[in-house]
Scaffold this motif. Structure first.
Motif, PDB file in Angstrom:
ATOM      1  N   GLU A   1      14.031  50.384   9.614  1.00 54.15           N
ATOM      2  CA  GLU A   1      13.682  51.320  10.694  1.00 54.15           C
ATOM      3  C   GLU A   1      12.346  52.015  10.417  1.00 54.15           C
ATOM      4  O   GLU A   1      11.565  52.239  11.343  1.00 54.15           O
ATOM      5  CB  GLU A   1      14.792  52.363  10.882  1.00 54.15           C
TER       6      GLU A   1
ATOM      7  N   LYS B   1       7.544  47.488  20.592  1.00 52.94           N
ATOM      8  CA  LYS B   1       8.281  48.646  21.127  1.00 52.94           C
ATOM      9  C   LYS B   1       7.312  49.773  21.490  1.00 52.94           C
ATOM     10  O   LYS B   1       7.434  50.394  22.546  1.00 52.94           O
ATOM     11  CB  LYS B   1       9.309  49.115  20.098  1.00 52.94           C
TER      12      LYS B   1
ATOM     13  N   THR C   1       9.839  50.740   8.668  1.00 52.67           N
ATOM     14  CA  THR C   1       8.799  49.727   8.879  1.00 52.67           C
ATOM     15  C   THR C   1       8.534  49.559  10.370  1.00 52.67           C
ATOM     16  O   THR C   1       7.380  49.520  10.814  1.00 52.67           O
ATOM     17  CB  THR C   1       9.221  48.384   8.241  1.00 52.67           C
ATOM     18  N   THR C   2       9.598  49.495  11.155  1.00 50.03           N
ATOM     19  CA  THR C   2       9.470  49.374  12.608  1.00 50.03           C
ATOM     20  C   THR C   2       8.764  50.602  13.191  1.00 50.03           C
ATOM     21  O   THR C   2       7.902  50.473  14.064  1.00 50.03           O
ATOM     22  CB  THR C   2      10.859  49.198  13.254  1.00 50.03           C
TER      23      THR C   2
ATOM     24  N   LYS D   1       7.841  43.820  15.794  1.00 46.82           N
ATOM     25  CA  LYS D   1       8.810  44.376  16.752  1.00 46.82           C
ATOM     26  C   LYS D   1       8.520  45.849  17.009  1.00 46.82           C
ATOM     27  O   LYS D   1       8.658  46.327  18.128  1.00 46.82           O
ATOM     28  CB  LYS D   1      10.235  44.180  16.237  1.00 46.82           C
ATOM     29  N   GLY D   2       8.108  46.567  15.973  1.00 46.28           N
ATOM     30  CA  GLY D   2       7.730  47.969  16.146  1.00 46.28           C
ATOM     31  C   GLY D   2       6.491  48.108  17.018  1.00 46.28           C
ATOM     32  O   GLY D   2       6.434  48.977  17.894  1.00 46.28           O
TER      33      GLY D   2
ATOM     34  N   THR E   1       9.373  42.122  11.661  1.00 41.36           N
ATOM     35  CA  THR E   1       9.944  43.465  11.814  1.00 41.36           C
ATOM     36  C   THR E   1       8.857  44.452  12.221  1.00 41.36           C
ATOM     37  O   THR E   1       9.034  45.247  13.154  1.00 41.36           O
ATOM     38  CB  THR E   1      10.603  43.921  10.492  1.00 41.36           C
ATOM     39  N   PHE E   2       7.710  44.393  11.551  1.00 41.09           N
ATOM     40  CA  PHE E   2       6.593  45.270  11.888  1.00 41.09           C
ATOM     41  C   PHE E   2       6.118  44.981  13.321  1.00 41.09           C
ATOM     42  O   PHE E   2       5.859  45.902  14.099  1.00 41.09           O
ATOM     43  CB  PHE E   2       5.441  45.070  10.897  1.00 41.09           C
TER      44      PHE E   2
ATOM     45  N   GLN F   1       5.466  51.002  15.545  1.00 42.13           N
ATOM     46  CA  GLN F   1       5.550  51.688  16.847  1.00 42.13           C
ATOM     47  C   GLN F   1       4.477  52.773  16.958  1.00 42.13           C
ATOM     48  O   GLN F   1       3.810  52.894  17.988  1.00 42.13           O
ATOM     49  CB  GLN F   1       6.945  52.290  16.994  1.00 42.13           C
TER      50      GLN F   1
END
Length: 151
Positions: free
Chosen positions: A12, A50, A14-15, A46-47, A43-44, A19
């Motif tokens: 979370e 978002k 990292t995300t 995806k942030g 993962t990064f 973001q």
């Protein structure tokens, strides 16, 4: 080129850094991601998605090479891993110099297409949850972005 390092303790976190970075990005910005398989590049990303308001599920474009998403700005996710020895022209310049934000995994395989001004991020795997993110800016503009991100 200044380097900035951040350690994250959870997926979370990292995300969340991705973001927050997305909120600072503008049309034409390019980010390159380096790191071993499983380091957290997707993962990064995806942030970032978002933070740009992308509502679709983001996954690694390993087999498609480029995925496009709609958000506050168009978001282009490129996985250059399979382009290492490719001579094929797939129109990368249109994305990299386009009207959105571009994130490129395995960017070292398409070095000749990369703009001089960008943010390079190396993600180092520490353990199952912990990561070390190393940010390098290549211009004054991106140095200001990173200072804002990490303040």
């Amino acid at each position: 080129m200044n380097k900035h390092q951040v350690k994250t303790e959870t997926v979370e976190e990292t995300t969340a850094i991705g973001q927050k970075l997305a909120s600072l990005l503008q049309t034409g910005d390019v980010i390159t991601l380096e790191g071993d398989l499983g380091a957290g590049k997707t993962t990064f990303t995806k942030g970032l998605a978002k933070g740009l308001g992308v509502e679709r599920t983001v996954s690694s474009p390993t087999f498609t090479i480029i995925k496009e998403y709609e958000g506050r700005l168009p978001f282009y996710h490129i996985d250059a891993y399979r382009l290492e020895h490719s001579e094929e022209d797939i129109g990368l310049e249109e994305y990299i110099h386009g009207n959105g934000v571009t994130v490129i995994e395995w960017a070292q395989f398409i070095e000749e297409f990369l703009p001089e001004e960008r943010i390079n991020i190396r993600i180092n795997y520490i353990n199952e949850n912990k990561r070390e993110l190393e940010f390098t800016s290549t211009s004054g503009y991106f140095e200001l972005v990173l200072n804002e991100l990490l303040s």
